[in-house]
Design a protein around this motif. Structure first.
Motif, PDB file in Angstrom:
ATOM      1  N   VAL A  68       0.806  -1.210   0.001  1.00  0.00           N
ATOM      2  CA  VAL A  68      -0.079   0.351   0.059  1.00  0.00           C
ATOM      3  C   VAL A  68       0.852   1.235   0.102  1.00  0.00           C
ATOM      4  CG1 VAL A  68      -1.486   1.399   1.269  1.00  0.00           C
ATOM      5  CG2 VAL A  68      -2.168  -1.138   1.112  1.00  0.00           C
ATOM      6  N   ARG A  69       1.940   1.183   0.823  1.00  0.00           N
ATOM      7  CA  ARG A  69       2.678   2.345   0.901  1.00  0.00           C
ATOM      8  C   ARG A  69       3.482   2.627  -0.441  1.00  0.00           C
ATOM      9  NH1 ARG A  69       8.447   3.169   2.580  1.00  0.00           N
ATOM     10  NH2 ARG A  69       8.828   5.155   3.119  1.00  0.00           N
ATOM     11  N   GLY A  70       3.849   1.620  -1.035  1.00  0.00           N
ATOM     12  CA  GLY A  70       4.649   1.682  -2.622  1.00  0.00           C
ATOM     13  C   GLY A  70       3.612   2.185  -3.492  1.00  0.00           C
ATOM     14  N   LEU A  71       2.380   1.601  -3.404  1.00  0.00           N
ATOM     15  CA  LEU A  71       1.248   2.226  -4.407  1.00  0.00           C
ATOM     16  C   LEU A  71       0.802   3.651  -4.108  1.00  0.00           C
ATOM     17  CD1 LEU A  71      -1.096  -0.826  -4.708  1.00  0.00           C
ATOM     18  CD2 LEU A  71       0.292   0.094  -6.612  1.00  0.00           C
ATOM     19  N   ILE A  72       1.111   3.956  -3.006  1.00  0.00           N
ATOM     20  CA  ILE A  72       0.717   5.670  -2.633  1.00  0.00           C
ATOM     21  C   ILE A  72       1.974   6.196  -3.355  1.00  0.00           C
ATOM     22  CG2 ILE A  72       0.787   7.313  -0.929  1.00  0.00           C
ATOM     23  CD1 ILE A  72      -1.731   5.592  -1.056  1.00  0.00           C
TER      24      ILE A  72
END
Length: 132
Positions: A68-72
């Protein structure tokens, strides 16, 4: 030469980091699609800093939080790139194109930088957190 201080993507608000990433209609559309795609609650952020902390609010394991952090981060990059394309190269600034870039860049990022490098494109497009 800059002719206007309006947002390069939506043309409505005064462009700032917080407006571009959290209040711009184009960006908000991308965030809505992202949250629906990865099946998390809608992303409501009032500042860029809020966006960088979304993964902390996500109720998932450590690996899922990293994705999720990477996709943000990938989404922020795609929005910034679309803004620059529209401003400097007469790009469209279309939320569908931006979201397509998010899915593509996110897939390549995960495939190249993760233990989950066996993920397939179709599975990724259906539900990117399925391997968690």
């Amino acid at each position: 030469m800059v002719n206007s201080d309006l947002c390069a993507l939506c043309g409505e608000g005064i462009e700032s980091v917080d407006h571009l990433f959290t209040a711009c209609n184009i960006s908000m559309s991308v965030w809505n699609r992202l949250s629906g795609w990865i099946k998390i609650p809608p992303i409501f952020a009032f500042s860029f800093k809020d966006l960088l902390e979304v993964h902390k609010w996500f109720d998932g394991n450590k690996s899922a939080k990293k994705i999720v952090r990477g996709l943000i981060m990938v989404t922020c990059w795609a929005i910034w790139k679309a803004r620059n394309d529209k401003f400097f190269s007469k790009g469209r600034g279309d939320s569908n194109v931006i979201f397509g870039d998010v899915r593509s860049m996110g897939f390549l990022w995960l495939k190249c930088r993760s233990k989950n490098n066996n993920i397939g494109w179709r599975d990724w497009c259906s539900f990117p957190l399925y391997m968690m």
